[in-house]
Design an enzyme around this catalytic site. Structure first.
Site, PDB file in Angstrom:
ATOM      1  N   SER A  76       0.838  -1.338   0.030  1.00 37.06           N
ATOM      2  CA  SER A  76       0.134   0.113  -0.115  1.00 37.06           C
ATOM      3  C   SER A  76       0.933   1.178   0.049  1.00 37.06           C
ATOM      4  O   SER A  76       1.950   1.310   0.492  1.00 37.06           O
ATOM      5  CB  SER A  76      -0.593   0.084   1.226  1.00 37.06           C
ATOM      6  OG  SER A  76      -1.394   1.221   1.480  1.00 37.06           O
ATOM      7  N   TYR A  95      -0.971  -0.495  10.932  1.00 32.47           N
ATOM      8  CA  TYR A  95      -1.087  -0.961   9.247  1.00 32.47           C
ATOM      9  C   TYR A  95      -0.076  -0.482   8.469  1.00 32.47           C
ATOM     10  O   TYR A  95       0.546  -1.261   7.831  1.00 32.47           O
ATOM     11  CB  TYR A  95      -2.462  -0.095   9.064  1.00 32.47           C
ATOM     12  CG  TYR A  95      -2.861  -0.534   7.578  1.00 32.47           C
ATOM     13  CD1 TYR A  95      -3.470  -1.530   7.526  1.00 32.47           C
ATOM     14  CD2 TYR A  95      -2.722   0.454   6.523  1.00 32.47           C
ATOM     15  CE1 TYR A  95      -3.825  -2.003   6.150  1.00 32.47           C
ATOM     16  CE2 TYR A  95      -2.968   0.094   5.269  1.00 32.47           C
ATOM     17  CZ  TYR A  95      -3.619  -0.981   5.050  1.00 32.47           C
ATOM     18  OH  TYR A  95      -3.947  -1.425   3.856  1.00 32.47           O
TER      19      TYR A  95
HETATM   20  N1  LIG Z   1      -9.006  -0.650   0.008  1.00 29.59           N
HETATM   21  C1  LIG Z   1      -7.928   0.057   0.004  1.00 29.59           C
HETATM   22  O1  LIG Z   1      -8.230   1.592   0.076  1.00 29.59           O
HETATM   23  C2  LIG Z   1      -6.515  -0.464  -0.086  1.00 29.59           C
HETATM   24  C3  LIG Z   1      -5.559   0.409  -0.436  1.00 29.59           C
HETATM   25  C4  LIG Z   1      -4.197  -0.004  -0.282  1.00 29.59           C
HETATM   26  C5  LIG Z   1      -3.893  -1.315  -0.171  1.00 29.59           C
HETATM   27  N2  LIG Z   1      -4.944  -2.302   0.210  1.00 29.59           N
HETATM   28  C6  LIG Z   1      -4.794  -3.680   0.553  1.00 29.59           C
HETATM   29  O2  LIG Z   1      -5.211  -4.413  -0.501  1.00 29.59           O
HETATM   30  C7  LIG Z   1      -5.650  -5.734   0.070  1.00 29.59           C
HETATM   31  C8  LIG Z   1      -7.050  -6.028  -0.197  1.00 29.59           C
HETATM   32  O3  LIG Z   1      -7.945  -5.094   0.607  1.00 29.59           O
HETATM   33  P1  LIG Z   1      -9.653  -4.668   0.089  1.00 29.59           P
HETATM   34  O4  LIG Z   1      -9.616  -3.482   0.124  1.00 29.59           O
HETATM   35  O5  LIG Z   1      -9.960  -5.470  -1.165  1.00 29.59           O
HETATM   36  O6  LIG Z   1     -10.236  -5.338   1.440  1.00 29.59           O
HETATM   37  P2  LIG Z   1     -11.604  -6.175   1.630  1.00 29.59           P
HETATM   38  O7  LIG Z   1     -12.548  -6.137   0.576  1.00 29.59           O
HETATM   39  O8  LIG Z   1     -11.704  -6.222   3.140  1.00 29.59           O
HETATM   40  O9  LIG Z   1     -10.631  -7.725   1.459  1.00 29.59           O
HETATM   41  C9  LIG Z   1      -9.706  -8.173   2.416  1.00 29.59           C
HETATM   42  C10 LIG Z   1      -9.722  -9.933   1.925  1.00 29.59           C
HETATM   43  O10 LIG Z   1      -8.992 -10.378   2.912  1.00 29.59           O
HETATM   44  C11 LIG Z   1      -9.549 -11.644   3.309  1.00 29.59           C
HETATM   45  N3  LIG Z   1      -8.985 -11.739   4.809  1.00 29.59           N
HETATM   46  C12 LIG Z   1      -8.963 -11.004   5.808  1.00 29.59           C
HETATM   47  N4  LIG Z   1      -8.558 -11.715   7.039  1.00 29.59           N
HETATM   48  C13 LIG Z   1      -8.444 -12.897   6.454  1.00 29.59           C
HETATM   49  C14 LIG Z   1      -7.737 -13.995   7.213  1.00 29.59           C
HETATM   50  N5  LIG Z   1      -7.513 -14.100   8.471  1.00 29.59           N
HETATM   51  N6  LIG Z   1      -7.670 -15.166   6.350  1.00 29.59           N
HETATM   52  C15 LIG Z   1      -7.843 -15.434   5.329  1.00 29.59           C
HETATM   53  N7  LIG Z   1      -8.039 -14.284   4.461  1.00 29.59           N
HETATM   54  C16 LIG Z   1      -8.582 -12.972   5.301  1.00 29.59           C
HETATM   55  C17 LIG Z   1     -10.965 -11.222   3.215  1.00 29.59           C
HETATM   56  O11 LIG Z   1     -11.600 -12.429   3.353  1.00 29.59           O
HETATM   57  P3  LIG Z   1     -12.517 -13.180   4.503  1.00 29.59           P
HETATM   58  O12 LIG Z   1     -12.688 -12.037   5.454  1.00 29.59           O
HETATM   59  O13 LIG Z   1     -13.518 -13.953   3.756  1.00 29.59           O
HETATM   60  O14 LIG Z   1     -11.492 -14.328   5.229  1.00 29.59           O
HETATM   61  C18 LIG Z   1     -11.200 -10.456   2.112  1.00 29.59           C
HETATM   62  O15 LIG Z   1     -11.094 -11.378   1.065  1.00 29.59           O
HETATM   63  C19 LIG Z   1      -5.288  -5.771   1.484  1.00 29.59           C
HETATM   64  O16 LIG Z   1      -4.122  -6.224   1.845  1.00 29.59           O
HETATM   65  C20 LIG Z   1      -5.210  -4.053   1.697  1.00 29.59           C
HETATM   66  O17 LIG Z   1      -4.572  -3.793   2.956  1.00 29.59           O
HETATM   67  C21 LIG Z   1      -6.330  -1.955   0.024  1.00 29.59           C
END
Ligand SMILES: NC(=O)c1ccc[n+]([C@@H]2O[C@H](COP(=O)([O-])OP(=O)(O)OC[C@H]3O[C@@H](n4cnc5c(N)ncnc54)[C@H](OP(=O)(O)O)[C@@H]3O)[C@@H](O)[C@H]2O)c1
Length: 241
Positions: free
Chosen positions: A135, A148
């Site tokens: 990120s 984070y």
């Molecule tokens: N959204 C943003 O603005 C942003 C910006 C930069 C980077 N990111 C990064 O992008 C990635 C995806 O995030 P997102 O925004 O798409 O969030 P999201 O929609 O909340 O997705 C997170 C994913 O992680 C999985 N997860 C969480 N805890 C887990 C566990 N203990 N075991 C297995 N799977 C787990 C969730 O699945 P389950 O809950 O079903 O397990 C879900 O599929 C993350 O690494 C986040 O830090 C996001």
């Protein structure tokens, strides 16, 4: 063109969109996350291209056998994309070890567990692509999210080291640094240059396909972060990010 893929953290947000896009291109995808009902919906939407397994990435002992099982079901592994992540809200003055530990375990330790397995497998095959979703948050220590940002800084450093280790064995390691993306993780937030998860997934897959070492999604974050990284610490600490 990837023929086989493993997406960790595939049930929502960026990971879900990556699975759907890979499947639409004819790639066979193994999707893992904890929520069975969301994975079932993904399988239904993907006309037989997706196999799904529930798994908690903090169950480190279960990972090696599951990795082998999935690679065998897929018939190989061209690319692994680690998307699992959590970002609970942390109030000013809050020091909550349970939340901090969860961020380190899911965002960083789980990534090391799964991507080490992939690196060993791909090194032995002398081919493959490893993608980690870090990120922009990992580029500076932000007062609003100390752990984070630490988990993402750790992820970026780990991926750079893995890239330097693996390139001589024909394995590409790609670090993706998205800016804000509209997903369940950022529900209710409206942030600068925010994009939808589908656009973020396109950016991740373009970087994965090109094998570029490190890239921002969208690209506008490269000049922005170049400036932010150059801000001296004594000034950065006066900001509210
Ligand atoms: N959204 C943003 O603005 C942003 C910006 C930069 C980077 N990111 C990064 O992008 C990635 C995806 O995030 P997102 O925004 O798409 O969030 P999201 O929609 O909340 O997705 C997170 C994913 O992680 C999985 N997860 C969480 N805890 C887990 C566990 N203990 N075991 C297995 N799977 C787990 C969730 O699945 P389950 O809950 O079903 O397990 C879900 O599929 C993350 O690494 C986040 O830090 C996001």
């Amino acid at each position: 063109m990837f023929r086989t893929a493993l997406v960790v953290g595939a049930s929502s947000g960026i990971g879900e969109q990556i699975v759907l896009k890979l499947a639409a291109r004819g790639c066979k995808v193994a999707a893992i996350a904890r929520r069975q009902e969301l994975l079932d919906a993904l399988v239904e939407k993907s006309s037989g291209q997706v196999i799904a397994h529930t798994h908690d990435v903090t169950d480190y002992d279960a990972a090696p056998a599951l990795f082998d099982e999935l690679v065998s079901e897929l018939g190989g592994l061209d690319v692994i994309i680690y998307c699992a992540g959590v970002m609970p809200s942390v109030d000013e003055g809050e020091y909550n070890f349970a939340k901090d530990r969860a961020m380190l375990e899911v965002n960083l330790v789980g990534a090391v567990c799964w991507l080490d397995l992939a690196a060993a497998h791909m090194e032995s095959k002398r081919a493959g692509t490893i993608v980690g979703i870090s990120s922009v948050a990992g580029d500076r220590g932000r007062r609003g999210a100390p752990v984070y940002t630490a988990s993402k800084a750790g992820m970026s450093a780990y991926l750079e080291a893995l890239r330097n280790r693996c390139h001589r064995y024909g394995v590409q390691v790609v670090t993706v640094k998205p800016g804000p993306v509209r997903t369940p993780m950022t529900e209710g937030m409206e942030l600068p240059f925010m994009i939808d998860a589908t656009e973020a997934a396109d950016g991740v897959l373009a970087l994965a396909q090109s094998g570029t070492g490190e890239g921002y999604v969208p690209k506008i974050w490269w000049p922005i972060m170049s400036i932010i990284k150059a801000v001296p610490s004594f000034i950065f600490r006066k900001t509210n990010v």
